[in-house]
Enzyme design. Structure first.
Site, PDB file in Angstrom:
ATOM      1  CB  SER A 119      -0.910   0.039   1.221  1.00 32.06           C
ATOM      2  OG  SER A 119      -0.576  -0.893   2.168  1.00 32.06           O
ATOM      3  CG  HIS A 140      -3.085  -1.246  -3.071  1.00 27.64           C
ATOM      4  ND1 HIS A 140      -3.443   0.005  -2.629  1.00 27.64           N
ATOM      5  CD2 HIS A 140      -3.072  -2.035  -1.975  1.00 27.64           C
ATOM      6  CE1 HIS A 140      -3.634  -0.018  -1.328  1.00 27.64           C
ATOM      7  NE2 HIS A 140      -3.421  -1.245  -0.899  1.00 27.64           N
ATOM      8  CD  GLU A 152      -4.739   3.074  -4.899  1.00 25.88           C
ATOM      9  OE1 GLU A 152      -5.048   4.263  -4.729  1.00 25.88           O
ATOM     10  OE2 GLU A 152      -3.996   2.463  -4.104  1.00 25.88           O
ATOM     11  CG  ASN A 190      -3.789   3.224   1.741  1.00 23.37           C
ATOM     12  OD1 ASN A 190      -4.985   3.136   2.011  1.00 23.37           O
ATOM     13  ND2 ASN A 190      -3.020   2.173   1.590  1.00 23.37           N
TER      14      ASN A 190
END
Ligand code: CAA
Length: 284
Positions: A119, A140, A152, A190
């Site tokens: 991440s 991701h 992602e 994130n």
């Protein structure tokens, strides 16, 4: 090239979830865990999750059987040799991941895409530890992987267009919506989510409201499916701390600096759902 056979390395929440998603969408899946018992318990977890879906009428029993039949488990990394794509989902530790990518590069066929589910860590560092930096990218998934629709696709400076196109096509074949992001800590989700989660812990630490009221406020006030403290428990407080540390390391922004309460809770092994207690108690 179309991805047909997928290797998954790492037996945590994300590895299991990604395995479920990939197998359900028709891919052959080879699950590798360091210990055979852990690999076997992943399959037991997968079978349980699929059985629940059959019970709820969301999955036909034949489909459940076919999905389980597409999954093999192993403790031997060598069995990933013929995979078109390998997704690494081990601990968020750069040196452990670099070591693994180096081994995978030696083992896997020339065409294999080596992807990380990290991440926050720099994908380029993993790419450069292989002899195939053009075939390395990030894929991701979000937690819980079977439910969350986003993936992602992270493009390090070295990745070629075919690799990114194949990774996107794989995410789509899994029924997910891919977005392409630059290789910088936190990518999109994130980078935006973790300052919010960190500040929720800060509000709790400052005694602005109780944990229940902080969560109720964000659900009712912003329409989020769960409050920030419950979400930290879902993601894992240790993982969340590692994410914030990586974000802080990259940008030195105060909002990314983990608040003391989060650190103390990780030291106390209050890690969230995975340890049975975090902000909330899951033993009851
Ligand atoms: N595996 C499979 N299915 C699951 C599941 C899991 N682990 N958890 C929930 N589900 C399914 C349930 O079976 C249920 O399906 P049906 O409605 O079809 O029966 C559905 O999801 C909803 O679940 P519940 O009714 O149990 O509970 P809920 O409505 O509160 O939803 C939730 C649970 C999906 C987790 C929801 O609260 C949610 O979306 N929360 C936000 C999660 C989030 O933000 N994730 C991102 C975290 S950040 C991240 O992952 C990035 C990173 O790098 C750390």
């Amino acid at each position: 090239m179309t991805v047909k056979r997928v290797g998954i390395v790492g037996s945590g929440i994300m590895g299991s979830g990604i395995a479920e998603v990939a197998a359900k969408s028709g891919h052959e899946v080879v699950l590798r865990s360091r210990r055979q018992e852990t690999a076997d318990s992943m399959v037991a977890g997968l079978e349980k999750s699929l059985a629940k879906q059959v019970e709820k009428g969301k999955l036909a029993d034949e489909e459940r059987q076919a999905t389980v039949g597409r999954v093999t488990v192993t403790s031997d990394l060598g069995e990933l040799r013929e995979c078109d794509l390998v997704i690494e989902s081990i601990v968020e530790d750069l040196s452990a991941k670099k070591h693994l990518f180096n081994e995978l590069d030696r083992i896997c066929a020339e065409h294999t895409i080596l992807a990380t589910n990290t991440s926050t860590l720099p994908v380029i560092e993993l790419a450069m530890d292989t002899g195939r930096p053009q075939r390395v990218c990030g894929i991701h998934f979000f937690n819980p992987a079977p439910v969350m629709s986003l993936v992602e696709i992270v493009r390090p400076l070295t990745a070629d267009d075919d690799t990114i196109a194949e990774a996107r096509a794989f995410a789509e074949a899994c029924g997910k919506t891919p977005v392409e992001v630059k290789d910088q800590a936190g990518f999109v989700v994130n980078a935006l989510l973790f300052p919010y989660l960190n500040n929720a812990v800060r509000l709790l630490e400052q005694g602005v409201a109780s944990k229940e009221d902080i969560d109720t406020a964000m659900k009712g006030g912003c329409g989020f499916p769960m409050g920030p403290l419950a979400l930290l428990d879902l993601v894992g407080l240790d993982t969340s701390l590692a994410i914030l540390e990586a974000l802080y390391e990259e940008f030195k922004e105060p909002n990314y600096s983990p608040v003391p309460l989060l650190r103390r809770m990780v030291s106390a092994e209050l890690l969230g759902r995975k340890s049975g207690r975090g902000f909330y108690d899951y033993h009851r």
